[in-house]
Write a protein that holds these residues in place. Structure first.
Motif, mmCIF file in Angstrom:
data_model
loop_
_atom_site.group_PDB
_atom_site.id
_atom_site.type_symbol
_atom_site.label_atom_id
_atom_site.label_comp_id
_atom_site.label_asym_id
_atom_site.label_seq_id
_atom_site.Cartn_x
_atom_site.Cartn_y
_atom_site.Cartn_z
ATOM 1 N N VAL A 59 10.453 -4.692 -9.224
ATOM 2 C CA VAL A 59 9.671 -5.555 -8.326
ATOM 3 C C VAL A 59 9.556 -4.909 -6.958
ATOM 4 O O VAL A 59 8.472 -4.869 -6.359
ATOM 5 C CB VAL A 59 10.302 -6.967 -8.241
ATOM 6 N N GLN A 60 10.653 -4.365 -6.453
ATOM 7 C CA GLN A 60 10.646 -3.704 -5.136
ATOM 8 C C GLN A 60 9.662 -2.538 -5.126
ATOM 9 O O GLN A 60 8.891 -2.362 -4.183
ATOM 10 C CB GLN A 60 12.050 -3.203 -4.803
ATOM 11 N N VAL A 61 9.680 -1.735 -6.182
ATOM 12 C CA VAL A 61 8.779 -0.581 -6.266
ATOM 13 C C VAL A 61 7.329 -1.045 -6.292
ATOM 14 O O VAL A 61 6.470 -0.482 -5.601
ATOM 15 C CB VAL A 61 9.119 0.283 -7.510
ATOM 16 N N LYS A 62 7.032 -2.088 -7.058
ATOM 17 C CA LYS A 62 5.653 -2.595 -7.142
ATOM 18 C C LYS A 62 5.197 -3.204 -5.819
ATOM 19 O O LYS A 62 4.059 -3.006 -5.400
ATOM 20 C CB LYS A 62 5.519 -3.590 -8.290
ATOM 21 N N LEU A 63 6.076 -3.942 -5.161
ATOM 22 C CA LEU A 63 5.723 -4.509 -3.852
ATOM 23 C C LEU A 63 5.468 -3.408 -2.834
ATOM 24 O O LEU A 63 4.528 -3.501 -2.030
ATOM 25 C CB LEU A 63 6.833 -5.441 -3.360
ATOM 26 N N THR A 64 6.282 -2.374 -2.858
ATOM 27 C CA THR A 64 6.099 -1.257 -1.935
ATOM 28 C C THR A 64 4.769 -0.563 -2.195
ATOM 29 O O THR A 64 4.018 -0.268 -1.257
ATOM 30 C CB THR A 64 7.270 -0.262 -2.060
ATOM 31 N N ALA A 65 4.456 -0.318 -3.464
ATOM 32 C CA ALA A 65 3.184 0.331 -3.807
ATOM 33 C C ALA A 65 2.005 -0.526 -3.376
ATOM 34 O O ALA A 65 1.016 -0.020 -2.830
ATOM 35 C CB ALA A 65 3.128 0.613 -5.306
ATOM 36 N N SER A 66 2.103 -1.830 -3.587
ATOM 37 C CA SER A 66 1.030 -2.744 -3.191
ATOM 38 C C SER A 66 0.844 -2.746 -1.676
ATOM 39 O O SER A 66 -0.290 -2.701 -1.174
ATOM 40 C CB SER A 66 1.340 -4.153 -3.688
ATOM 41 N N ALA A 67 1.940 -2.788 -0.942
ATOM 42 C CA ALA A 67 1.867 -2.777 0.528
ATOM 43 C C ALA A 67 1.228 -1.481 1.019
ATOM 44 O O ALA A 67 0.421 -1.497 1.946
ATOM 45 C CB ALA A 67 3.257 -2.953 1.137
ATOM 46 N N ARG A 68 1.567 -0.361 0.385
ATOM 47 C CA ARG A 68 0.960 0.919 0.773
ATOM 48 C C ARG A 68 -0.533 0.934 0.493
ATOM 49 O O ARG A 68 -1.313 1.469 1.284
ATOM 50 C CB ARG A 68 1.642 2.065 0.034
ATOM 51 N N MET A 69 -0.941 0.358 -0.642
ATOM 52 C CA MET A 69 -2.373 0.316 -0.979
ATOM 53 C C MET A 69 -3.139 -0.532 0.024
ATOM 54 O O MET A 69 -4.213 -0.137 0.488
ATOM 55 C CB MET A 69 -2.573 -0.209 -2.401
ATOM 56 N N VAL A 70 -2.608 -1.699 0.350
ATOM 57 C CA VAL A 70 -3.280 -2.571 1.321
ATOM 58 C C VAL A 70 -3.327 -1.895 2.684
ATOM 59 O O VAL A 70 -4.366 -1.930 3.360
ATOM 60 C CB VAL A 70 -2.599 -3.959 1.395
ATOM 61 N N LEU A 71 -2.237 -1.255 3.074
ATOM 62 C CA LEU A 71 -2.222 -0.544 4.356
ATOM 63 C C LEU A 71 -3.296 0.536 4.382
ATOM 64 O O LEU A 71 -4.022 0.669 5.377
ATOM 65 C CB LEU A 71 -0.840 0.065 4.607
ATOM 66 N N ALA A 72 -3.444 1.278 3.303
ATOM 67 C CA ALA A 72 -4.481 2.315 3.239
ATOM 68 C C ALA A 72 -5.871 1.694 3.350
ATOM 69 O O ALA A 72 -6.749 2.231 4.040
ATOM 70 C CB ALA A 72 -4.354 3.116 1.949
#
Length: 121
Positions: A59-72
């Motif tokens: 879950v942590q890895v997926k949340l981090t990836a999602s946050a990075r995508m939105v930030l981009a």
């Protein structure tokens, strides 16, 4: 972008609209940067403690990836604003409806094109 499309984009968003959208994007960027920093701190602490289950780490890895995508996406939208290309659909090129931008200021596609893209996944 040709001049006619640029004029249409500029005409459908007032300077106040653009300023509000820019502020919203900046707030989202700050939130995502803080979120990623929290995830990084949490991850370092968890590695030291080694108490997290595999599902929690996933879950942590997926949340981090999602946050990075939105930030981009947010940073790309701010760049489009700076370049005068903000607010037009990347596929069909007409302006994105202001109501959609109010909800998703980093939107690259109009509602119709977004639905088509999601249906194709």
């Amino acid at each position: 972008m040709n001049n006619r499309i640029a004029e249409t984009v500029a005409a459908h968003l007032s300077a106040d609209d653009l300023a509000a959208l820019r502020e919203s994007l900046r707030e989202q960027r700050a939130f995502r940067l803080e979120q990623l920093a929290r995830f990084a701190r949490s991850s370092r602490a968890d590695r030291a403690i080694r108490r997290r289950s595999a599902s929690q780490l996933e879950v942590q890895v997926k949340l981090t990836a999602s946050a990075r995508m939105v930030l981009a996406d947010v940073e790309a939208a701010l760049e489009r604003m700076d370049e005068g290309r903000y607010g037009s659909c990347h596929l069909c090129t007409p302006p994105i409806h202001p109501d959609r931008l109010a909800v998703v200021p980093q939107a690259r596609y109009c509602g119709r094109c977004q639905q088509v893209r999601e249906a194709g996944r």
